[in-house]
Design an enzyme around this catalytic site. Structure first.
Site, short mmCIF file in Angstrom:
data_model
loop_
_atom_site.label_atom_id
_atom_site.label_comp_id
_atom_site.label_asym_id
_atom_site.label_seq_id
_atom_site.Cartn_x
_atom_site.Cartn_y
_atom_site.Cartn_z
N SER A 187 19.67 46.49 -53.10
CA SER A 187 19.39 47.06 -51.79
C SER A 187 20.17 46.28 -50.73
CB SER A 187 17.88 47.08 -51.53
OG SER A 187 17.56 47.90 -50.43
N GLU A 201 16.55 57.48 -56.02
CA GLU A 201 16.59 56.66 -54.81
C GLU A 201 15.89 57.33 -53.64
OE1 GLU A 201 17.55 53.66 -54.57
OE2 GLU A 201 18.92 53.27 -56.23
N HIS A 254 13.77 53.50 -56.06
CA HIS A 254 14.53 52.40 -55.46
C HIS A 254 13.84 51.06 -55.76
CE1 HIS A 254 17.26 50.49 -52.65
NE2 HIS A 254 16.24 49.99 -51.96
#
Length: 521
Positions: A213, A333, A434
């Site tokens: 990330s 995601e 995610h």
């Protein structure tokens, strides 16, 4: 004066002296002094909370990291250092450190007890540049290092403390730059690795940076920064790159204007001296108010020093640090909330929304994100959200590395759905959301509270840890007994799909990213 190699001597003593193998490991002559860590039952030397820069407090608030003051004697390194100032952390974060503090520039080292010149993997945590710390159990490097690497992780400044730009800060800088302090912290940590990691059994000539990330965004920024040249030799990005809409870098002048406006509106002054005199808690509280009002903009900027140009321009010109790259993102995601569909899009309103949003480009959009049923419309909407959030920026980083990097590139997609949580709703849908891959990479599935993982999950974890550490060792993730992972090349754009039955196949979604890459009309 050259120093004798201390790690081989330590290993020799371990082998000769009965009982010494259980003693606390001591590393001598780091650039600031000696440190004492812990030796785990599995033979891993662990050093936590080693300072790599001076506390960025007082006059050092909003300054590049400065050298740490040397100490005398042996410094204990048994506990994580304080995490960076932050508030309202993400729900999946759990910390085991003393709490938030401006005095946060500490790092950790995990190394096999008899390590000698092993590859080094430096982890950069995620959290949107506003949250995160190295003390999370899902980032524990103990089991990953047992794959034959030394693992390092560092705290770095976040939010208003890590990315605050201001005209007075720019004026006082010899580089005429401000902001990007969190990224400069990463450079300082990599310099520490260069200067000290050999004493811990690592090879300063074989360093891989990897992150997830915001940590992956940071990896892409470090690839573009001349300040990081020569400090790492391979790069791994998990879900993120500074080439899309998310966490994009702003021009310095814009960041300065935002900083001035924030200070006046939320702290009642634009004076740098007065801002530095304010308590850290007051500044943090002001930044949280600004965030609530969607009025904060504390992130990387194109400062002319750390980033001489926007990352896309640096890579387009081939000016990036040219190292092998392994990068990709997760299947979902966009998140389970998109798949469950808060709005429950139907095929009809999905098509109608596309026409209203994209106009003349609607046909191209509907071809790229095709759907022929309500269920497919929900899936396509989730894919589009995930691509805008993470997928496209990571894809563009990969594409530009292939075009101008001159080094091997490997692309993946993490497809392993997470187990059903015990409190799941009846309409729960399994997804690879995610950040879901972090525990798999670090081989710490048992750190994920409330989830029960099965044999196939552990199989995927071992596979990923092997791929990642193989790449750190040689620049190639492949190895004996692993499914073949081809390079990502324009000839066929092979993507490794990581799951219980991992396989590499040509990219079947390329039209989605080409659509997002095309200039809007």
């Amino acid at each position: 004066m050259s120093r004798l190699p201390l790690r081989p001597l330590f290993s020799f003593l371990l082998a000769l002296v009965p009982g010494l193998a259980t003693a606390a490991p001591v590393v001598k002559h780091t650039t600031a002094g000696d440190v004492e860590g812990d030796l785990t039952a599995d033979g891993v030397s662990v050093f936590k909370g080693i300072p790599y820069a001076a506390p960025p407090v007082g006059a050092l608030r909003w300054q590049p990291p400065q050298p740490v003051a040397p100490w005398t004697g042996v410094r204990p390194a048994h506990a994580f250092g304080a995490r960076a100032m932050q508030g309202r952390i993400f729900s999946d974060m759990r910390f085991f450190d003393p709490g938030p503090s401006e005095d946060c520039l500490y790092l950790n080292v995990w190394a096999p007890a008899r390590a000698e010149k092993l590859p080094v993997m430096v982890w950069i945590y995620g959290g949107g540049f506003i949250a995160g710390a190295t003390s999370e159990p899902r980032q524990n490097g103990e089991r990953l290092c047992q794959k034959g690497v030394v693992v390092v992780s560092m705290n770095y400044r976040l939010g208003v403390f890590g990315f605050y730009a201001h005209p007075e800060l720019t004026a006082e800088s010899p580089h005429h730059a401000s902001g990007n302090y969190g990224l400069l912290d990463m450079v300082a940590a990599l310099q520490w690795v260069r200067d000290n990691i050999a004493a811990f059994g690592g090879d300063p000539g074989n360093v891989t940076i990897f992150g997830e990330s915001a940590g992956s965004f940071a990896v892409s920024a470090l690839m573009g920064s001349p300040l990081a040249h020569g400090l790492f030799h391979r790069a791994i990005g998990e879900s993120g790159g500074m080439f899309g809409r998310t966490l994009r870098s702003h021009p310095l002048a814009e960041a300065e204007a935002n900083g001035t406006q924030f200070a006046q509106k939320y702290l009642g002054t634009t004076s740098l001296a007065q801002l530095r005199a304010l308590p850290a808690d007051q500044i943090l509280a002001a930044s949280l108010k600004a965030r609530d009002a969607h009025d904060d903009a504390f992130g990387p900027n194109i400062d002319g020093w750390f980033l001489p140009q926007a990352p896309r321009d640096l890579f387009a010109a081939g000016k990036q640090n040219q190292v092998p790259l392994l990068a990709g993102w997760n299947h979902d995601e966009g998140g389970p909330w998109e798949l469950l569909g808060q709005d429950k899009p139907t095929l009809v309103n999905y098509v109608q929304h596309a026409k209203e949003r994209f106009g003349d480009r609607a046909t191209a959009f509907l071809q790229a994100y095709a759907a022929t049923s309500d269920a497919e419309a929900r899936r396509a909407a989730a894919d589009f959200g995930g691509d805008q959030f993470i997928g496209f920026g990571t894809w563009k980083w990969i594409e530009m590395s292939v075009a101008t990097g001159g080094q091997p590139v490997y692309r993946y997609r993490f497809d392993r759905d997470m187990p059903r949580p015990p409190d799941a709703k009846p309409d729960w849908v399994p997804v690879a959301y995610h950040s879901a891959e972090i525990e798999f990479v670090f081989r710490v599935l048992d750190s994920k509270e409330g989830l029960t993982f099965g044999p196939d999950d552990h199989k995927v974890s071992e596979l990923m840890a092997s791929y990642w550490t193989n790449f750190a060792k040689t620049g190639n993730p492949n190895g004996d007994g692993l499914p073949e992972w081809p390079q990502y090349k324009p000839s066929d754009y092979q993507v490794m799909h990581l799951s219980a039955d991992s396989v590499a196949v040509p990219d079947v979604h390329r039209s989605r990213y080409l659509f997002l890459d095309a200039p809007s009309q």
